[in-house]
Design an enzyme around this catalytic site. Sequence first.
Site, PDB file in Angstrom:
ATOM      1  N   PRO A  64       0.827  -1.217   0.000  1.00 38.94           N
ATOM      2  CG  PRO A  64       0.027  -0.985   2.185  1.00 38.94           C
ATOM      3  CD  PRO A  64       0.808  -1.904   1.284  1.00 38.94           C
ATOM      4  CB  CYS A  65       3.230   2.631  -2.435  1.00 35.08           C
ATOM      5  SG  CYS A  65       3.867   1.019  -2.875  1.00 35.08           S
ATOM      6  CG  HIS A  66      -2.535   3.736  -1.327  1.00 31.24           C
ATOM      7  ND1 HIS A  66      -2.318   2.399  -1.607  1.00 31.24           N
ATOM      8  CD2 HIS A  66      -3.504   3.772  -0.405  1.00 31.24           C
ATOM      9  CE1 HIS A  66      -3.169   1.687  -0.885  1.00 31.24           C
ATOM     10  NE2 HIS A  66      -3.893   2.487  -0.146  1.00 31.24           N
TER      11      HIS A  66
END
Length: 125
Positions: A64-66
């Site tokens: 989940p880089c966001h």
Amino acid sequence: MTKKIKRKKKEQDKDFFDKVYGFVELIPYGKVTTYGALAEASGIKSSARTVGWAMNAAAGSNLPCHRVVNRNGELTGKLHFGDPNLMEDLLRSEGVAFTKEGNVVMSKHFWQPTNVAKKKLIRNN
DNA sequence: TGGATGACCTACA
DNA sequence: CTGTAGGCCATCC
């Protein structure tokens, strides 16, 4: 991240990238963290930049880089998601509050990977 | 071995 | 608020 160079160090067998990835995976739903926090959690507090590098390497992964933003809550890496709106969209779908400027409300959704008491607190809001 | 780059951070003018 | 400057660390050439 394509290939990892062979390291002769035993402890450094795994890049610190793996540590960062591990923390990123631990980010709860609807929460966000910062590069600096991940850097500190990974042992390189002095270099939040390298964390950004790890994220760049993790682009396109299941991570989940966001949920990783900068200290100001700005989605500085949104341009690396393919679509500039994807990052914000994902966060919004998780119930993350945004400011009118399009920044994450850190005071509400900031998640710290380390429980270590920090003298530096969020001065935002 | 050394310069260049990067999804950063802090400080200062 | 914008611009400049230094620093930090990993990676590529």
